[in-house]
Design an enzyme around this catalytic site. Structure first.
Site, PDB file in Angstrom:
ATOM      1  N   ASN A  10       0.847  -1.114   0.081  1.00  0.00           N
ATOM      2  CA  ASN A  10       0.028   0.093  -0.133  1.00  0.00           C
ATOM      3  C   ASN A  10       0.932   1.249  -0.045  1.00  0.00           C
ATOM      4  O   ASN A  10       1.556   1.434   1.155  1.00  0.00           O
ATOM      5  CB  ASN A  10      -0.987   0.016   1.376  1.00  0.00           C
ATOM      6  CG  ASN A  10      -1.811   1.294   1.383  1.00  0.00           C
ATOM      7  OD1 ASN A  10      -1.577   2.079   0.776  1.00  0.00           O
ATOM      8  ND2 ASN A  10      -2.035   1.306   2.765  1.00  0.00           N
ATOM      9  N   LYS A  12      -0.057   4.206  -0.359  1.00  0.00           N
ATOM     10  CA  LYS A  12      -0.672   5.501   0.592  1.00  0.00           C
ATOM     11  C   LYS A  12      -0.290   6.731  -0.311  1.00  0.00           C
ATOM     12  O   LYS A  12      -0.439   6.564  -1.583  1.00  0.00           O
ATOM     13  CB  LYS A  12      -0.098   5.475   1.994  1.00  0.00           C
ATOM     14  CG  LYS A  12       0.134   4.316   2.718  1.00  0.00           C
ATOM     15  CD  LYS A  12       0.145   4.534   4.234  1.00  0.00           C
ATOM     16  CE  LYS A  12      -0.109   3.352   4.970  1.00  0.00           C
ATOM     17  NZ  LYS A  12      -0.070   3.406   6.270  1.00  0.00           N
ATOM     18  N   HIS A  95      -9.386   0.903   5.257  1.00  0.00           N
ATOM     19  CA  HIS A  95      -7.941   0.802   6.172  1.00  0.00           C
ATOM     20  C   HIS A  95      -8.180   1.655   7.301  1.00  0.00           C
ATOM     21  O   HIS A  95      -8.958   2.625   7.404  1.00  0.00           O
ATOM     22  CB  HIS A  95      -7.051   1.382   4.923  1.00  0.00           C
ATOM     23  CG  HIS A  95      -5.546   1.263   5.199  1.00  0.00           C
ATOM     24  ND1 HIS A  95      -5.022   2.452   6.306  1.00  0.00           N
ATOM     25  CD2 HIS A  95      -4.559   0.727   5.180  1.00  0.00           C
ATOM     26  CE1 HIS A  95      -3.947   2.247   6.584  1.00  0.00           C
ATOM     27  NE2 HIS A  95      -3.764   1.213   6.120  1.00  0.00           N
ATOM     28  N   GLU A  97      -6.782   4.360   8.252  1.00  0.00           N
ATOM     29  CA  GLU A  97      -6.663   5.698   8.098  1.00  0.00           C
ATOM     30  C   GLU A  97      -7.865   6.077   7.544  1.00  0.00           C
ATOM     31  O   GLU A  97      -8.442   7.325   7.886  1.00  0.00           O
ATOM     32  CB  GLU A  97      -5.514   6.021   6.984  1.00  0.00           C
ATOM     33  CG  GLU A  97      -4.153   5.739   7.926  1.00  0.00           C
ATOM     34  CD  GLU A  97      -2.844   5.287   7.014  1.00  0.00           C
ATOM     35  OE1 GLU A  97      -2.986   5.443   6.028  1.00  0.00           O
ATOM     36  OE2 GLU A  97      -2.191   4.786   7.592  1.00  0.00           O
ATOM     37  N   GLU A 167      -5.272  -5.707  10.564  1.00  0.00           N
ATOM     38  CA  GLU A 167      -4.147  -4.891  10.995  1.00  0.00           C
ATOM     39  C   GLU A 167      -4.401  -3.735  12.069  1.00  0.00           C
ATOM     40  O   GLU A 167      -5.189  -2.905  12.208  1.00  0.00           O
ATOM     41  CB  GLU A 167      -3.972  -3.635   9.677  1.00  0.00           C
ATOM     42  CG  GLU A 167      -4.091  -4.138   8.358  1.00  0.00           C
ATOM     43  CD  GLU A 167      -3.387  -2.899   7.488  1.00  0.00           C
ATOM     44  OE1 GLU A 167      -2.307  -3.264   7.018  1.00  0.00           O
ATOM     45  OE2 GLU A 167      -3.894  -1.990   7.327  1.00  0.00           O
ATOM     46  N   GLY A 173       2.478   1.813  11.002  1.00  0.00           N
ATOM     47  CA  GLY A 173       3.568   2.844  10.793  1.00  0.00           C
ATOM     48  C   GLY A 173       4.265   3.244  12.154  1.00  0.00           C
ATOM     49  O   GLY A 173       4.822   4.259  12.158  1.00  0.00           O
ATOM     50  N   SER A 213       3.838  -2.959  10.276  1.00  0.00           N
ATOM     51  CA  SER A 213       5.280  -2.652  10.555  1.00  0.00           C
ATOM     52  C   SER A 213       5.776  -4.190  10.187  1.00  0.00           C
ATOM     53  O   SER A 213       6.682  -4.718  10.736  1.00  0.00           O
ATOM     54  CB  SER A 213       5.519  -2.292  11.828  1.00  0.00           C
ATOM     55  OG  SER A 213       5.195  -1.098  12.192  1.00  0.00           O
TER      56      SER A 213
HETATM   57  C1  PEP Z   1      -0.700  -0.287   6.380  1.00  0.00           C
HETATM   58  O1  PEP Z   1      -0.833   1.027   6.075  1.00  0.00           O
HETATM   59  O2  PEP Z   1      -1.556  -1.039   5.848  1.00  0.00           O
HETATM   60  C2  PEP Z   1       0.613  -0.682   6.957  1.00  0.00           C
HETATM   61  C3  PEP Z   1       0.468  -2.021   7.424  1.00  0.00           C
HETATM   62  O3  PEP Z   1       1.610   0.305   7.103  1.00  0.00           O
HETATM   63  P1  PEP Z   1       3.021   0.043   7.979  1.00  0.00           P
HETATM   64  O4  PEP Z   1       3.463  -1.371   7.184  1.00  0.00           O
HETATM   65  O5  PEP Z   1       3.861   1.026   7.566  1.00  0.00           O
HETATM   66  O6  PEP Z   1       2.916  -0.532   9.263  1.00  0.00           O
END
Ligand code: PEP
Length: 250
Positions: A10, A12, A95, A97, A167, A173, A213
């Protein structure tokens, strides 16, 4: 039952078209002998550029969101018809966000899920709890609600085009990853929820990615768990050097 691993990036709100093209070209070259299923989800403005590069390769093309309506007076939104026109195959929905920053609720996400499925897309439905919810012992309940409400009205036939991404919001992040054991426990729980809704066969087949992460040095341990079938990767998906080792784990 053995399920195929599915590794998705992703991107973003990162990358201009030329930067996106550079990354997509590197991934096409470096993943051409990759054994797993792959996807990249560029920002809307780079989708057309990336589409031309990944077309005919083993990398699917994704979008990070779509509107809940097909077309109309929806300033700033992007519709499934427009995504289909660009060659998008998969839409990431729900997601964290979108849920927590842009306040999308389960009803809106469900509307998008159904619309995307109706238009033939694969959907990656993201679920996951906030830190406070985990600390209050509510992680399973939150993921169950988001799964049940996100899939309301989705037929068993359409479920075959749904992937769930677990997630935990506190891991996105932040550099904090759920332990493989903690992640697997939630994946097993979500699989049980799918079993209650769609039966044992659908539960055994559904792909559940982990996101939060994921890095080259934790991917293999996560993926070794029985219920973890891949990864949705944010930060580490922005460079071939960090994404390819995750995509080629194992
Ligand atoms: C994400 O935004 O779906 C995500 C998992 O981000 P990150 O890998 O940076 O934690």
């Amino acid at each position: 039952m053995s399920r195929d691993y599915y590794i998705a990036g992703n991107w973003k709100m990162h990358k201009t078209r030329s930067e996106a093209a550079e990354l997509a070209k590197a991934l096409v070259t470096q993943l051409k002998d990759g054994k797993h299923k792959y996807l990249v989800a560029p920002t809307f403005t780079a989708i057309e550029t990336v589409a031309a590069i990944v077309k005919g390769t083993n990398i699917r093309l994704g979008a990070q969101n779509c509107a809940a309506e097909e077309q109309g007076a929806h300033t700033g939104e992007v519709s499934v018809l427009q995504l289909k026109d660009l060659g998008v195959q998969t839409v990431i929905l729900g997601h964290s966000e979108r849920r927590h920053v842009y306040k999308e609720d389960d009803a809106l996400i469900n509307k998008k899920v159904k619309l995307a499925l109706q238009h033939g897309f694969e959907v990656i439905l993201c679920v996951g709890e906030l830190l406070a919810e985990r600390e209050a012992g509510k992680a399973e309940a939150v993921c169950e609600t988001q799964t049940v409400k996100g899939l309301e009205g989705v037929s068993a036939a359409d479920l075959s085009r749904v992937v769930i991404a677990y997630e935990p919001v506190w891991a996105i992040g932040t550099g904090k990853t759920a332990t493989p054991e903690d992640a697997d426990a939630i994946h097993a729980y979500v699989r049980k929820v799918i079993g209650k809704l769609y039966g044992a066969d659908a539960a055994a087949k559904i792909i559940i990615q982990y996101g939060g992460s994921v890095k080259a040095d934790n991917a293999a341990q996560l993926m070794a768990k029985e219920n973890i079938d891949g990864a949705l990767v944010g930060g580490a998906a922005l460079k071939a050097d960090t994404f390819v080792p995750i995509a080629k784990f194992g």
